[in-house]
Write an enzyme that holds these catalytic residues in place. Structure first.
Site, PDB file in Angstrom:
ATOM      1  N   ARG A 165       0.826  -1.220   0.000  1.00  0.00           N
ATOM      2  CA  ARG A 165       0.000   0.000   0.000  1.00  0.00           C
ATOM      3  C   ARG A 165       0.861   1.272   0.000  1.00  0.00           C
ATOM      4  O   ARG A 165       0.495   2.288   0.600  1.00  0.00           O
ATOM      5  CB  ARG A 165      -0.950   0.040   1.210  1.00  0.00           C
ATOM      6  CG  ARG A 165      -1.960  -1.079   1.263  1.00  0.00           C
ATOM      7  CD  ARG A 165      -2.953  -0.992   0.102  1.00  0.00           C
ATOM      8  NE  ARG A 165      -4.088  -1.851   0.341  1.00  0.00           N
ATOM      9  CZ  ARG A 165      -4.122  -3.154   0.061  1.00  0.00           C
ATOM     10  NH1 ARG A 165      -3.073  -3.736  -0.507  1.00  0.00           N
ATOM     11  NH2 ARG A 165      -5.203  -3.865   0.316  1.00  0.00           N
ATOM     12  N   SER A 244     -10.540  -0.906   3.846  1.00  0.00           N
ATOM     13  CA  SER A 244      -9.731  -1.078   5.056  1.00  0.00           C
ATOM     14  C   SER A 244      -9.288   0.289   5.559  1.00  0.00           C
ATOM     15  O   SER A 244      -8.705   1.059   4.799  1.00  0.00           O
ATOM     16  CB  SER A 244      -8.482  -1.895   4.754  1.00  0.00           C
ATOM     17  OG  SER A 244      -8.819  -3.143   4.227  1.00  0.00           O
ATOM     18  N   GLU A 340      -4.590   3.397   6.543  1.00  0.00           N
ATOM     19  CA  GLU A 340      -4.369   3.136   5.131  1.00  0.00           C
ATOM     20  C   GLU A 340      -5.039   4.259   4.331  1.00  0.00           C
ATOM     21  O   GLU A 340      -4.620   4.613   3.241  1.00  0.00           O
ATOM     22  CB  GLU A 340      -5.015   1.781   4.795  1.00  0.00           C
ATOM     23  CG  GLU A 340      -4.463   1.115   3.571  1.00  0.00           C
ATOM     24  CD  GLU A 340      -5.520   0.857   2.553  1.00  0.00           C
ATOM     25  OE1 GLU A 340      -5.603   1.673   1.601  1.00  0.00           O
ATOM     26  OE2 GLU A 340      -6.252  -0.125   2.677  1.00  0.00           O
TER      27      GLU A 340
HETATM   28  N1  EPU Z   1     -10.422 -11.180  10.321  1.00  0.00           N
HETATM   29  C1  EPU Z   1     -10.922 -11.060  11.594  1.00  0.00           C
HETATM   30  N2  EPU Z   1     -12.046 -10.310  11.774  1.00  0.00           N
HETATM   31  C2  EPU Z   1     -12.689  -9.704  10.745  1.00  0.00           C
HETATM   32  C3  EPU Z   1     -12.185  -9.841   9.439  1.00  0.00           C
HETATM   33  C4  EPU Z   1     -11.020 -10.580   9.239  1.00  0.00           C
HETATM   34  O1  EPU Z   1     -10.393 -11.609  12.542  1.00  0.00           O
HETATM   35  O2  EPU Z   1     -13.680  -9.010  11.010  1.00  0.00           O
HETATM   36  C5  EPU Z   1      -9.162 -11.951  10.117  1.00  0.00           C
HETATM   37  C6  EPU Z   1      -9.393 -13.368   9.647  1.00  0.00           C
HETATM   38  O3  EPU Z   1      -8.440 -14.193  10.268  1.00  0.00           O
HETATM   39  C7  EPU Z   1      -9.109 -13.297   8.173  1.00  0.00           C
HETATM   40  C8  EPU Z   1      -8.019 -12.246   8.125  1.00  0.00           C
HETATM   41  O4  EPU Z   1      -8.363 -11.311   9.148  1.00  0.00           O
HETATM   42  O5  EPU Z   1      -8.656 -14.510   7.684  1.00  0.00           O
HETATM   43  C9  EPU Z   1      -7.908 -11.537   6.798  1.00  0.00           C
HETATM   44  O6  EPU Z   1      -9.156 -10.969   6.462  1.00  0.00           O
HETATM   45  P1  EPU Z   1      -9.516 -10.576   4.950  1.00  0.00           P
HETATM   46  O7  EPU Z   1      -9.238 -11.695   4.039  1.00  0.00           O
HETATM   47  O8  EPU Z   1     -10.902 -10.022   4.967  1.00  0.00           O
HETATM   48  O9  EPU Z   1      -8.463  -9.452   4.585  1.00  0.00           O
HETATM   49  P2  EPU Z   1      -7.819  -8.206   5.363  1.00  0.00           P
HETATM   50  O10 EPU Z   1      -6.413  -8.553   5.714  1.00  0.00           O
HETATM   51  O11 EPU Z   1      -8.695  -7.729   6.457  1.00  0.00           O
HETATM   52  C10 EPU Z   1      -6.825  -7.228   3.163  1.00  0.00           C
HETATM   53  C11 EPU Z   1      -6.809  -5.906   2.451  1.00  0.00           C
HETATM   54  C12 EPU Z   1      -8.124  -5.668   1.734  1.00  0.00           C
HETATM   55  C13 EPU Z   1      -8.328  -6.801   0.735  1.00  0.00           C
HETATM   56  C14 EPU Z   1      -8.337  -8.123   1.501  1.00  0.00           C
HETATM   57  C15 EPU Z   1      -8.441  -9.312   0.600  1.00  0.00           C
HETATM   58  C16 EPU Z   1      -5.346  -4.486   3.770  1.00  0.00           C
HETATM   59  C17 EPU Z   1      -5.248  -3.341   4.718  1.00  0.00           C
HETATM   60  N3  EPU Z   1      -6.577  -4.844   3.412  1.00  0.00           N
HETATM   61  O12 EPU Z   1      -7.811  -7.127   4.189  1.00  0.00           O
HETATM   62  O13 EPU Z   1      -8.015  -4.458   1.005  1.00  0.00           O
HETATM   63  O14 EPU Z   1      -9.546  -6.654   0.023  1.00  0.00           O
HETATM   64  O15 EPU Z   1      -7.084  -8.255   2.243  1.00  0.00           O
HETATM   65  O16 EPU Z   1      -7.231  -9.509  -0.071  1.00  0.00           O
HETATM   66  O17 EPU Z   1      -4.326  -5.023   3.363  1.00  0.00           O
HETATM   67  C18 EPU Z   1      -8.442  -2.126   1.159  1.00  0.00           C
HETATM   68  O18 EPU Z   1      -7.230  -1.964   1.044  1.00  0.00           O
HETATM   69  O19 EPU Z   1      -9.230  -1.147   1.288  1.00  0.00           O
HETATM   70  C19 EPU Z   1      -8.984  -3.474   1.185  1.00  0.00           C
HETATM   71  C20 EPU Z   1     -10.277  -3.725   1.360  1.00  0.00           C
END
Ligand code: EPU
Length: 344
Positions: A165, A244, A340
């Site tokens: 990012r 995010s 972010e």
């Molecule tokens: N999780 C929780 N609680 C929640 C949601 C997620 O504990 O409410 C944990 C779970 O263990 C899950 C892990 O977090 O497996 C990862 O969650 P998720 O796959 O939803 O992804 P994220 O890490 O929260 C990142 C990006 C998103 C992108 C997704 C999918 C960042 C800051 N965010 O989110 O990007 O869509 O991966 O690849 O890196 C954005 O940048 O605006 C964005 C939405």
């Protein structure tokens, strides 16, 4: 002709739906418009803010300057070699429409980035990434105009200094360049059978399995990502948000081991340098914020990392919620989350 509006509400120009005002808003439909703006008083001496889709920004007050709204349009595709195609796309185009067009043509490489809100120009700014793919993997070059001189420059991918990012445009060159076009090198799946869809991100594989898809096409992957995103992430048209709010933090091994001993179930991704990336959503959820509403704002019930505007929230309200979340995560885990979203 350069069109500049005065005293404009920005409510429809940011996906949080924050109702602040800008002194001026200029619609940039050509590089000529931009040059004209940069040479005309009073605009040339005002504070500036370049705005794409407004999907990664939080306004905490009125903007006493000029919003430069990127509306550059245009798209060309040319064969690059036996199996790759070069796409040149103007920075004001909608990112998801570009992805959908590439998927419909059989051009592979960005299908995992389906449904990310915002414009094409914002994509290299923060090296957008999702579901196991980052823009850096297909980005070829970025064309940009230097605001101080009006000179056009082409940045190679390396010169963009892309990270998680991150890019040079968010740091060393912040507010110095206006990205005009982005060139992507994609795989023309019509001309090669050697293209492997990226399905390793847990939810994609699960979704494809549930549909009985064994050898997915890029369209299958795009559909999967769209379905997953729709199931978790609120649609900004219905509930104001900017995706995010924080980045996923990276911590050293000793720190990770300490958290692991207290929370054996902590999700984590080991990095190549031995550090660990922890989902900020998990940290926020552990601190009891998931689904919690405070006034007109809150952490979303299906994705704790997404802060939402339930209607009528001010930017300051959302900012204060973010600060409270940061404090509790810092106290409990000794991790200071970094936004972010760009805060103004
Ligand atoms: N999780 C929780 N609680 C929640 C949601 C997620 O504990 O409410 C944990 C779970 O263990 C899950 C892990 O977090 O497996 C990862 O969650 P998720 O796959 O939803 O992804 P994220 O890490 O929260 C990142 C990006 C998103 C992108 C997704 C999918 C960042 C800051 N965010 O989110 O990007 O869509 O991966 O690849 O890196 C954005 O940048 O605006 C964005 C939405």
């Amino acid at each position: 002709m350069l069109a500049v509006e005065e005293n404009v509400s920005l409510k429809n120009y940011n996906t949080f739906g924050i109702d602040v005002r800008a002194r001026y808003l200029a619609h940039i439909c050509s590089t000529k418009d931009l040059v004209q703006l940069l040479h005309t008083e009073p605009y040339r001496s005002l504070p500036r803010l370049i705005l794409g889709g407004g999907s990664n920004i939080l306004f905490t007050g009125d903007f006493d300057g000029i919003i430069i709204k990127n509306e550059l349009a245009g798209l060309q595709a040319e064969p690059h070699n036996a199996h790759q195609v070069m796409i040149r796309v103007a920075s004001g185009e909608n990112w998801h429409q570009l992805v959908a067009w590439c998927v419909s043509k059989g051009y592979g490489g960005i299908e995992n980035l389906s449904l990310i809100p915002g414009t094409v120009g914002a994509a290299p700014m923060q090296n957008i990434g999702a579901y196991g793919v980052e823009l850096s993997e297909t980005l070829h070059t970025v064309e940009a105009m230097e605001l101080a001189t009006g000179k056009l420059r082409v940045f190679t991918k390396e010169e963009c200094e892309l990270g998680y990012r991150e890019s040079i445009f968010k740091h060393k060159l912040k507010d110095k360049y206006f990205i005009t076009a982005v060139n992507l090198l994609l795989t023309d799946t019509n001309r090669t059978s050697h293209y492997e869809c990226r399905t390793h991100y847990g939810d994609i594989r699960k979704y494809l399995d549930s549909k009985g898809v064994k050898t997915p096409t890029i369209a299958d992957v795009s559909h999967a990502v769209i379905a997953i995103r729709k199931s978790k992430l609120p649609d900004p048209k219905e509930l104001g948000n900017a995706g995010s709010f924080f980045k996923n933090p990276v911590i050293d091994e000793a720190h990770f081991k300490k958290i692991l001993s207290d929370y054996p179930e902590v999700p984590h991704y080991q990095q190549s340098d031995g550090t660990y990336k922890i989902p900020a959503a998990w940290l926020i959820e552990q601190c009891g914020w998931k689904g919690k509403r405070i006034g007109n704002t809150g952490s979303h019930a299906r994705q704790a990392l997404v802060l939402v505007n339930y209607g009528g929230a001010t930017g300051t309200e959302i900012f204060l919620l973010a600060e409270q979340i940061r404090c509790t995560v810092q106290e409990r885990f000794n991790i200071l989350l970094q936004p972010e979203v760009n805060i103004y």
